[in-house]
Design a protein around this motif. Structure first.
Motif, PDB file in Angstrom:
ATOM      1  N   VAL A   1     -41.585 -73.229 -32.888  1.00  0.00           N
ATOM      2  CA  VAL A   1     -40.400 -72.850 -32.111  1.00  0.00           C
ATOM      3  C   VAL A   1     -40.152 -71.357 -32.287  1.00  0.00           C
ATOM      4  O   VAL A   1     -39.292 -70.919 -33.041  1.00  0.00           O
ATOM      5  N   ASP A   2     -40.954 -70.567 -31.623  1.00  0.00           N
ATOM      6  CA  ASP A   2     -40.773 -69.122 -31.685  1.00  0.00           C
ATOM      7  C   ASP A   2     -40.874 -68.495 -30.303  1.00  0.00           C
ATOM      8  O   ASP A   2     -40.884 -67.278 -30.165  1.00  0.00           O
ATOM      9  N   ASN A   3     -40.935 -69.356 -29.286  1.00  0.00           N
ATOM     10  CA  ASN A   3     -41.065 -68.872 -27.919  1.00  0.00           C
ATOM     11  C   ASN A   3     -40.502 -69.925 -26.983  1.00  0.00           C
ATOM     12  O   ASN A   3     -40.934 -71.077 -27.022  1.00  0.00           O
ATOM     13  N   ILE A   4     -39.564 -69.557 -26.141  1.00  0.00           N
ATOM     14  CA  ILE A   4     -38.948 -70.550 -25.263  1.00  0.00           C
ATOM     15  C   ILE A   4     -39.913 -71.016 -24.171  1.00  0.00           C
ATOM     16  O   ILE A   4     -39.635 -71.989 -23.476  1.00  0.00           O
ATOM     17  N   GLU A   5     -41.048 -70.343 -24.027  1.00  0.00           N
ATOM     18  CA  GLU A   5     -42.030 -70.751 -23.025  1.00  0.00           C
ATOM     19  C   GLU A   5     -43.043 -71.744 -23.581  1.00  0.00           C
ATOM     20  O   GLU A   5     -43.843 -72.298 -22.836  1.00  0.00           O
ATOM     21  N   ASP A   6     -43.023 -71.988 -24.899  1.00  0.00           N
ATOM     22  CA  ASP A   6     -43.961 -72.917 -25.515  1.00  0.00           C
ATOM     23  C   ASP A   6     -43.404 -74.332 -25.387  1.00  0.00           C
ATOM     24  O   ASP A   6     -42.558 -74.760 -26.167  1.00  0.00           O
ATOM     25  N   ARG A   7     -43.862 -75.077 -24.405  1.00  0.00           N
ATOM     26  CA  ARG A   7     -43.301 -76.392 -24.118  1.00  0.00           C
ATOM     27  C   ARG A   7     -43.497 -77.386 -25.258  1.00  0.00           C
ATOM     28  O   ARG A   7     -42.721 -78.333 -25.399  1.00  0.00           O
ATOM     29  N   SER A   8     -44.540 -77.200 -26.057  1.00  0.00           N
ATOM     30  CA  SER A   8     -44.790 -78.150 -27.141  1.00  0.00           C
ATOM     31  C   SER A   8     -43.698 -78.110 -28.204  1.00  0.00           C
ATOM     32  O   SER A   8     -43.559 -79.047 -28.987  1.00  0.00           O
ATOM     33  N   ALA A   9     -42.929 -77.038 -28.239  1.00  0.00           N
ATOM     34  CA  ALA A   9     -41.895 -76.885 -29.263  1.00  0.00           C
ATOM     35  C   ALA A   9     -40.510 -77.316 -28.786  1.00  0.00           C
ATOM     36  O   ALA A   9     -39.561 -77.288 -29.554  1.00  0.00           O
ATOM     37  N   TRP A  10     -40.413 -77.722 -27.517  1.00  0.00           N
ATOM     38  CA  TRP A  10     -39.117 -78.039 -26.943  1.00  0.00           C
ATOM     39  C   TRP A  10     -39.173 -79.384 -26.232  1.00  0.00           C
ATOM     40  O   TRP A  10     -40.238 -79.883 -25.901  1.00  0.00           O
ATOM     41  N   TYR A  11     -38.009 -79.976 -26.005  1.00  0.00           N
ATOM     42  CA  TYR A  11     -37.974 -81.233 -25.264  1.00  0.00           C
ATOM     43  C   TYR A  11     -36.689 -81.304 -24.439  1.00  0.00           C
ATOM     44  O   TYR A  11     -35.664 -80.737 -24.819  1.00  0.00           O
ATOM     45  N   PRO A  12     -36.713 -81.985 -23.296  1.00  0.00           N
ATOM     46  CA  PRO A  12     -35.479 -82.214 -22.537  1.00  0.00           C
ATOM     47  C   PRO A  12     -34.719 -83.365 -23.181  1.00  0.00           C
ATOM     48  O   PRO A  12     -35.309 -84.409 -23.463  1.00  0.00           O
ATOM     49  N   PRO A  13     -33.415 -83.224 -23.439  1.00  0.00           N
ATOM     50  CA  PRO A  13     -32.686 -84.205 -24.238  1.00  0.00           C
ATOM     51  C   PRO A  13     -32.346 -85.513 -23.542  1.00  0.00           C
ATOM     52  O   PRO A  13     -31.704 -86.371 -24.152  1.00  0.00           O
ATOM     53  N   GLY A  14     -32.728 -85.700 -22.303  1.00  0.00           N
ATOM     54  CA  GLY A  14     -32.546 -87.002 -21.693  1.00  0.00           C
ATOM     55  C   GLY A  14     -31.365 -87.109 -20.755  1.00  0.00           C
ATOM     56  O   GLY A  14     -30.663 -86.142 -20.471  1.00  0.00           O
ATOM     57  N   HIS A  15     -31.127 -88.335 -20.285  1.00  0.00           N
ATOM     58  CA  HIS A  15     -30.123 -88.579 -19.257  1.00  0.00           C
ATOM     59  C   HIS A  15     -28.710 -88.215 -19.680  1.00  0.00           C
ATOM     60  O   HIS A  15     -27.895 -87.801 -18.853  1.00  0.00           O
ATOM     61  N   GLY A  16     -28.410 -88.369 -20.960  1.00  0.00           N
ATOM     62  CA  GLY A  16     -27.051 -88.069 -21.420  1.00  0.00           C
ATOM     63  C   GLY A  16     -26.664 -86.613 -21.273  1.00  0.00           C
ATOM     64  O   GLY A  16     -25.481 -86.266 -21.335  1.00  0.00           O
ATOM     65  N   ASP A  17     -27.647 -85.770 -21.014  1.00  0.00           N
ATOM     66  CA  ASP A  17     -27.396 -84.340 -20.861  1.00  0.00           C
ATOM     67  C   ASP A  17     -26.911 -83.988 -19.456  1.00  0.00           C
ATOM     68  O   ASP A  17     -26.593 -82.837 -19.184  1.00  0.00           O
ATOM     69  N   VAL A  18     -26.830 -84.984 -18.580  1.00  0.00           N
ATOM     70  CA  VAL A  18     -26.516 -84.715 -17.179  1.00  0.00           C
ATOM     71  C   VAL A  18     -25.151 -84.048 -17.007  1.00  0.00           C
ATOM     72  O   VAL A  18     -24.994 -83.130 -16.195  1.00  0.00           O
ATOM     73  N   TYR A  19     -24.161 -84.466 -17.775  1.00  0.00           N
ATOM     74  CA  TYR A  19     -22.813 -83.928 -17.606  1.00  0.00           C
ATOM     75  C   TYR A  19     -22.739 -82.470 -18.047  1.00  0.00           C
ATOM     76  O   TYR A  19     -22.178 -81.615 -17.355  1.00  0.00           O
ATOM     77  N   HIS A  20     -23.328 -82.183 -19.209  1.00  0.00           N
ATOM     78  CA  HIS A  20     -23.341 -80.806 -19.714  1.00  0.00           C
ATOM     79  C   HIS A  20     -24.115 -79.894 -18.771  1.00  0.00           C
ATOM     80  O   HIS A  20     -23.645 -78.804 -18.405  1.00  0.00           O
TER      81      HIS A  20
END
Length: 252
Positions: A203-222
């Motif tokens: 986790v040292d680059n926001i473009e590195d997809r392997s280090a990040w994940y979308p948090p799922g359906h509950g994130d829809v409101y935020h």
């Protein structure tokens, strides 16, 4: 020299400080300090604002987990009683008025990959009938609704960094349809190691997809609020938002 004196630079500094202050737990504070190192690498004000909001949301949830790891008492989770379930046959048949439809928007949760179907792209881009994808059919359904009832029901698509490209490719085919299609990205959260509760080492680059994940359906409101689309819909007089999965064609 002017860059370091710019308002954007000051905004980055304030964002960094707020990120650190949001971490109450020492473990979370350590994670926050590491994430802080990402902020100076962001060159876009828009990207910085979005990332700041996402990391604040992530750290808030991470703190809650550290304080109370088990948030759901599954023994208390039970199906609704029979008396609370209304049979489809007993629903009113009066129909929906045009004035009701004018206050409606439809949102499809479109951030998932079709990995369980051996796909590498967005699940909604899977062809399911007559060379049409899930997303194609969803657009056709809303277009038919708008044309039949002479209304303007917009279609919102919550994508993720994994499905955005596929979604835009499909959406481009429907530029002439009588339906407004709007997309927005759900958050990207950093991956955490299960045993150490520390950040994934990459986790040292926001473009590195392997280090990040979308948090799922509950994130829809935020994410909807952060995107600005919620304010836009409210200003149009929209009051109802119908939400379903992008591959759920029977719910549109």
């Amino acid at each position: 020299m002017l860059f370091f004196r710019s308002p954007f630079r000051r905004t980055r500094r304030r964002a960094t400080q707020r990120l650190i202050n949001s971490s109450r737990n020492p473990i979370s504070a350590a994670v926050g300090n590491e994430l802080e190192q990402l902020l100076p690498t962001v060159s876009s004000q828009k990207t910085l604002s979005a990332l700041q909001g996402e990391l604040q949301s992530f750290l808030s949830m991470f703190n809650r987990y550290l304080e109370q790891p088990t948030l759901i008492d599954w023994d208390n989770v039970k199906p609704p009683s029979t008396g609370r379930i209304v049979s489809y046959d007993k629903l009113p048949r009066d129909g929906t008025s045009n004035s009701d439809l004018q206050r409606l928007a439809v949102l499809k949760l479109n951030g998932g990959l079709g990995s369980s179907m051996a796909m590498k792209g967005a699940k909604s881009a899977l062809e399911v009938k007559d060379n049409l994808t899930f997303l194609d059919l969803a657009v056709e359904q809303i277009a038919f609704l708008n044309t039949t009832h002479h209304v303007d029901v917009p279609l919102l698509l919550m994508t993720s960094f994994s499905t955005q490209e596929d979604t835009l490719r499909v959406v481009q085919k429907h530029s002439g349809e009588p339906v407004r299609i709007m997309t927005f990205n759900q958050s990207r959260f950093p991956r955490i190691m299960k045993d150490s509760l520390s950040l994934y080492t990459h986790v040292d680059n926001i473009e590195d997809r392997s280090a990040w994940y979308p948090p799922g359906h509950g994130d829809v409101y935020h994410s909807l609020a952060q995107s600005g689309l919620l304010d836009s819909l409210l200003s149009e007089g929209k009051e109802f938002l119908f939400i379903s999965n992008s591959d759920n064609l029977g719910s549109s």
